[in-house]
Design a protein around this motif. Sequence first.
Motif, PDB file in Angstrom:
ATOM      1  N   GLN A  70      73.911   8.867  12.753  1.00  0.00           N
ATOM      2  CA  GLN A  70      73.532   7.455  12.607  1.00  0.00           C
ATOM      3  C   GLN A  70      73.540   7.122  11.128  1.00  0.00           C
ATOM      4  O   GLN A  70      72.942   7.832  10.318  1.00  0.00           O
ATOM      5  N   GLN A  71      74.216   6.029  10.762  1.00  0.00           N
ATOM      6  CA  GLN A  71      74.223   5.548   9.377  1.00  0.00           C
ATOM      7  C   GLN A  71      73.797   4.091   9.392  1.00  0.00           C
ATOM      8  O   GLN A  71      74.607   3.210   9.670  1.00  0.00           O
ATOM      9  N   LEU A 131      86.636   9.713  18.865  1.00  0.00           N
ATOM     10  CA  LEU A 131      85.618   9.188  17.960  1.00  0.00           C
ATOM     11  C   LEU A 131      85.176   7.806  18.418  1.00  0.00           C
ATOM     12  O   LEU A 131      86.003   6.924  18.655  1.00  0.00           O
ATOM     13  N   PHE A 132      83.867   7.640  18.516  1.00  0.00           N
ATOM     14  CA  PHE A 132      83.277   6.370  18.901  1.00  0.00           C
ATOM     15  C   PHE A 132      82.439   5.834  17.754  1.00  0.00           C
ATOM     16  O   PHE A 132      81.706   6.577  17.104  1.00  0.00           O
ATOM     17  N   ALA A 172      93.012  12.362  13.979  1.00  0.00           N
ATOM     18  CA  ALA A 172      92.506  11.183  13.272  1.00  0.00           C
ATOM     19  C   ALA A 172      91.017  10.994  13.541  1.00  0.00           C
ATOM     20  O   ALA A 172      90.262  10.604  12.641  1.00  0.00           O
ATOM     21  N   ALA A 173      90.586  11.291  14.746  1.00  0.00           N
ATOM     22  CA  ALA A 173      89.161  11.165  15.084  1.00  0.00           C
ATOM     23  C   ALA A 173      88.324  12.136  14.271  1.00  0.00           C
ATOM     24  O   ALA A 173      87.278  11.773  13.727  1.00  0.00           O
ATOM     25  N   ALA A 220      85.042  11.882   7.229  1.00  0.00           N
ATOM     26  CA  ALA A 220      85.007  10.950   6.098  1.00  0.00           C
ATOM     27  C   ALA A 220      83.796  10.030   6.194  1.00  0.00           C
ATOM     28  O   ALA A 220      83.114   9.783   5.195  1.00  0.00           O
ATOM     29  N   ALA A 221      83.487   9.545   7.382  1.00  0.00           N
ATOM     30  CA  ALA A 221      82.362   8.633   7.551  1.00  0.00           C
ATOM     31  C   ALA A 221      81.029   9.316   7.355  1.00  0.00           C
ATOM     32  O   ALA A 221      80.097   8.751   6.769  1.00  0.00           O
ATOM     33  N   THR A 222      80.916  10.554   7.796  1.00  0.00           N
ATOM     34  CA  THR A 222      79.624  11.247   7.713  1.00  0.00           C
ATOM     35  C   THR A 222      79.409  11.903   6.347  1.00  0.00           C
ATOM     36  O   THR A 222      78.257  12.040   5.926  1.00  0.00           O
ATOM     37  N   THR A 223      80.452  12.320   5.662  1.00  0.00           N
ATOM     38  CA  THR A 223      80.261  12.913   4.332  1.00  0.00           C
ATOM     39  C   THR A 223      80.056  11.855   3.274  1.00  0.00           C
ATOM     40  O   THR A 223      79.419  12.119   2.266  1.00  0.00           O
ATOM     41  N   SER A 224      80.570  10.652   3.482  1.00  0.00           N
ATOM     42  CA  SER A 224      80.382   9.591   2.480  1.00  0.00           C
ATOM     43  C   SER A 224      78.931   9.126   2.440  1.00  0.00           C
ATOM     44  O   SER A 224      78.474   8.602   1.433  1.00  0.00           O
TER      45      SER A 224
END
Length: 143
Positions: free
Chosen positions: A86-87, A117-118, A129-130, A136-140
Amino acid sequence: MQWLTALTHTQLRFGKFSGIMFGLVVYVLLTAAVLLWYQDDVEQMNWADREVFNHKIISKYQLNDTVLQQQVLARLGAPDITFAQQQGKVLYQVLYYRTHRSKADGITTADECTALLFKNRRLIAIGDAATSQYQAATTSAKP
């Protein structure tokens, strides 16, 4: 009298033929009904059948469609591997379904799966790609 015997013989042959045709039509209709309306139960499949089933269903998903996570879970069942983060108000969740076995060791690994990926429960990426988009989304978000 011979014409009566010939006529009766023809009627009997036609009666047998129509009975066979009726049986064939009923068989085809029942088979079609099972194939069109019977849902496969992923919980009852052996691992090989489930891999083929997963691959077949996942290959039909299109990113331009609105595919919801609940629809995927209802069709494919529980994933083999899952990660979520969750971000803020955005939930990222990647579900891994095994689609090909690389080693007969009884352990399912991510490289034997296809990732879905959802983002907020809507499908946004499939496959490699997922995985890369999730990373990328979670490490950023991490410091």
